[in-house]
Design a protein around this motif. Structure first.
Motif, short mmCIF file in Angstrom:
data_model
loop_
_atom_site.label_atom_id
_atom_site.label_comp_id
_atom_site.label_asym_id
_atom_site.label_seq_id
_atom_site.Cartn_x
_atom_site.Cartn_y
_atom_site.Cartn_z
N UNK A 257 34.30 48.64 49.67
CA UNK A 257 33.15 48.57 48.75
C UNK A 257 33.58 47.97 47.42
N UNK A 258 34.78 48.32 47.05
CA UNK A 258 35.28 47.90 45.73
C UNK A 258 35.53 46.40 45.69
N UNK A 259 36.16 45.89 46.75
CA UNK A 259 36.53 44.47 46.70
C UNK A 259 35.46 43.57 47.32
N UNK A 260 34.45 44.16 47.90
CA UNK A 260 33.47 43.38 48.66
C UNK A 260 32.74 42.40 47.75
N UNK A 261 32.41 41.25 48.34
CA UNK A 261 31.64 40.25 47.59
C UNK A 261 30.39 39.92 48.37
N UNK A 262 29.77 40.98 48.87
CA UNK A 262 28.63 40.74 49.75
C UNK A 262 27.41 40.24 48.99
N UNK A 263 27.39 40.49 47.67
CA UNK A 263 26.22 40.04 46.92
C UNK A 263 26.25 38.54 46.65
N UNK B 91 26.26 36.51 34.08
CA UNK B 91 25.77 35.50 35.02
C UNK B 91 26.84 34.46 35.28
N UNK B 92 27.47 34.04 34.19
CA UNK B 92 28.52 33.04 34.30
C UNK B 92 29.68 33.58 35.16
N UNK B 93 30.01 34.84 34.93
CA UNK B 93 31.10 35.45 35.67
C UNK B 93 30.80 35.54 37.15
N UNK B 94 29.52 35.82 37.41
CA UNK B 94 29.12 35.93 38.80
C UNK B 94 29.39 34.62 39.55
N UNK B 95 29.18 33.54 38.82
CA UNK B 95 29.41 32.24 39.44
C UNK B 95 30.90 31.94 39.56
N UNK B 96 31.63 32.28 38.53
CA UNK B 96 33.04 31.90 38.53
C UNK B 96 33.94 32.96 39.17
N UNK B 97 33.34 34.07 39.50
CA UNK B 97 34.11 35.19 40.01
C UNK B 97 34.88 34.85 41.27
N UNK C 196 28.94 30.60 49.48
CA UNK C 196 30.23 30.86 48.84
C UNK C 196 31.22 31.49 49.83
N UNK C 197 30.68 32.22 50.79
CA UNK C 197 31.57 33.00 51.66
C UNK C 197 31.82 32.32 53.01
N UNK C 198 30.73 31.75 53.56
CA UNK C 198 30.84 30.98 54.82
C UNK C 198 31.39 31.81 55.97
N UNK C 199 31.06 33.07 56.05
CA UNK C 199 31.56 33.85 57.19
C UNK C 199 30.42 34.13 58.16
N UNK C 200 30.77 34.11 59.43
CA UNK C 200 29.78 34.38 60.46
C UNK C 200 30.40 35.34 61.47
#
Lengths: 288, 293
Positions: B54-60, A21-27, B65-69
């Motif tokens: 897929x590997x580098x994606x941070x869609x979750x 969880x912590x990593x998810x935030x700091x990732x 955090x991302x601020x993309x539109x």
């Protein structure tokens, strides 16, 4: 980490879950290393400075000579605790190439930077807070091709200022736009003006904000996408890209062709006159 | 062994045919190599690119955090060289993103605008902004100046016309006045008494008392204007009496072209010496003269 373990032990929680969880935030602790190559001109340097001012999560490093040994950049990134690298490579003091790489493992992209105008030379009236976060606006064209999708992801991770980054400010007052026109990526930076320009008061709720361009402007022409960081197998190659060297050579060749054509004409004329000599005048010696 | 022999025999038999075949093969190879040069294969591993994404994606991650539109419609610019079209479409894309982004930011419970009393360093320094403002002012001033100059130019054009008309009017007036005067003079000279009376009144009304007295005297001597004697007239003509005197003795184009007094015969004669080169008559020195007496 020790405190993590303590809290976990005290509350009898699953330690792994907590760490995850912590990593998810700091990732999303993106940091960008900006490096220029030797031989870059003042405009290239100014662009670098502009980007550094706009991206608070960036770290500028001294110019390096890394034409052959690009692995050096990965090491540099590790030293500076950066996971992204912008490497501005100048060739022949004229052509600027920009590498964007995710440092240790890739992928990396090489662009040619065209139509470059720095913030200083563009007399644009927009301005924004130093360190405020941008909204990243992408053209819908980015979803059309796999390589553009990948580029979009890379741009979001490098140009997007992570929430709570060290020198950042928690407000939004500008937009970075990335648009695909002519197979190239055009970058613009706009200020979001929420005030009425004439009265200086707040806008009504339904009114659209106005945008004022801040600068810089540049166009990125993708050349190649590599799987690794600064190397590795090529995944994409831009068929439309023509090296500026080739363009310059062609221009020179065209100029040379003009001269060669003229010379050719002259020799042809000479040959023709040799082949068809003038007939001898029978009355030539009459008066002598 | 037998195979090779067979081949050998075959080749012997049909040497010509084989030659032709090899030539064809070479031609084919050449054409193939030419084609590969023409159509270079560009790498585009779509599957690998998708996997990497897929590997580098941070869609979750949360949006904040991302601020993309992504814009609702793809940008279509017919000609990338058309600055106005292109920049307008960029502006529209950015505007859409700004509006949507604000909504998303507020939804995430994060402040969008900075408060009014929040001051911090800006990307462009104050001196930079001052320079930009100065540039804008200069531009505006330039435009104003250009407009004013244009207006002035037009006015000058119009003014010139007016001036010319005025000058013409003045000249006409002058001409008319001169004509009137000369006609008066003529009538005066003609010595017509009856008419002169009329003019006397006219001239009187012009108001020159000095002239009046002289004219009166002239009239007393028989109504004619008194003329000086012949000698005086000639002298007047020669040395000038009345009229301008300046530059009268200067050469003019006519006088210098006048060769009436030049005699070629005299000029050629041995006796002739130019006046400037004529020696003075030798007067003997004082002692000589005294000795002579």
């Amino acid at each position: 980490m020790a405190t993590l373990y303590k809290t976990a032990k005290s509350e009898f929680m699953d330690v792994d879950d907590l760490i995850e969880e912590k990593e998810k935030l700091t990732n999303i602790k993106h940091r960008v290393l900006m490096v220029a190559s030797r031989g870059s001109t003042y405009r290239h340097r100014h662009l670098l400075n502009d980007l550094e001012a706009l991206l608070p999560h960036s770290k500028k490093e001294a110019k390096i000579e890394a034409k052959k040994d690009m692995e050096l950049l990965n090491e540099l990134a590790e030293i500076h605790n950066c996971n992204n690298v912008f490497y501005f490579e100048t060739r022949k003091h004229t052509d600027l190439y920009m590498w964007i790489s995710r440092a240790p493992s890739g992928p990396s992209v090489k662009f040619q930077v065209q139509n470059l105008h720095t913030m200083d030379e563009l007399k644009m009236t927009g301005n924004c807070l130093k360190g405020s976060r941008p909204i990243l606006s992408f053209d819908a064209n980015f979803d059309s091709e796999p390589h553009l999708q990948l580029l979009k992801e890379i741009f979001t991770q490098t140009f997007g200022v992570p929430k709570g980054a060290r020198k950042s400010k928690p407000f939004f007052d500008h937009v970075f736009t990335f648009s695909v026109v002519d197979g190239r990526i055009w970058f613009r930076n706009f200020q979001i003006a929420e005030k009425d320009s004439t009265t200086g008061g707040d806008l009504a709720k339904d009114d659209k904000p106005t945008l004022i361009e801040i600068g810089p402007r540049f166009v990125l022409n993708p050349i190649r996408i590599f799987e690794g960081s600064f190397g590795g197998p090529t995944l994409y190659e831009n068929p439309k890209f023509i090296s500026p060297n080739v363009i310059r050579a062609n221009i020179l060749r065209q100029k040379a062709a003009k001269h060669a054509g003229r010379m050719n004409n002259a020799t042809e004329r000479e040959n023709r006159s040799k082949e068809n000599p003038l007939p001898v005048d029978p009355l030539k010696d009459v008066f002598e | 062994m037998s195979d090779s022999e067979h081949e050998h025999i075959y080749s012997d038999n049909d040497a010509l045919l084989e030659d032709e075949e090899t030539a064809l093969e070479i031609a084919a190879l050449e054409s193939g190599s030419m084609q590969s040069e023409k159509v270079k294969e560009y790498i585009n591993h779509k599957a690998a690119l998708a996997a990497l994404l897929e590997e580098i994606s941070q869609k979750n991650l949360d949006w904040i955090q991302r601020c993309d539109i992504v814009s609702s419609a793809p940008i279509v610019v017919e000609k990338a060289d058309n600055d106005l079209d292109r920049e307008l479409s960029f502006y529209q894309q950015a505007l859409e993103a700004a509006i949507l982004g604000k909504q998303q930011v507020l939804k995430a419970g994060v402040p969008f605008e900075r408060p009014n009393d929040y001051f911090a360093e800006m990307v462009k320094s104050d001196s930079h902004m001052a320079r930009i403002r100065q540039k804008l002012l200069d531009q505006q001033k330039g435009i104003q100046n250009a407009e004013e100059a244009k207006k002035q130019r037009q006015l000058r054009k119009y003014g010139k016309k007016i001036q010319q008309e005025k000058i013409k009017e003045r000249e006409d007036q002058k001409k008319a006045a001169l004509e009137k005067i000369s006609s008066i003079k003529k009538r005066l000279r003609s010595g017509d008494m009856g008419d002169a009376d009329d003019f006397e009144i006219d001239i009187d009304s012009d108001g020159e008392s000095g002239k009046k007295g002289k004219l009166g005297r002239d009239k007393a001597k028989g109504g004619r204007k008194l003329l000086p004697n012949k000698k005086r007239q000639n002298k007047n003509e020669k040395f000038g009496f009345g009229g301008k005197k300046r530059g009268m003795k200067n050469n003019t184009a006519e006088s210098s072209a006048d060769l009436s007094s030049f005699s070629a015969k005299r000029n050629k004669s041995s006796k002739f010496v130019a006046p400037s080169k004529r020696g003075k008559s030798q007067r003997p020195g004082k002692s000589k003269r005294q000795r002579a007496f």
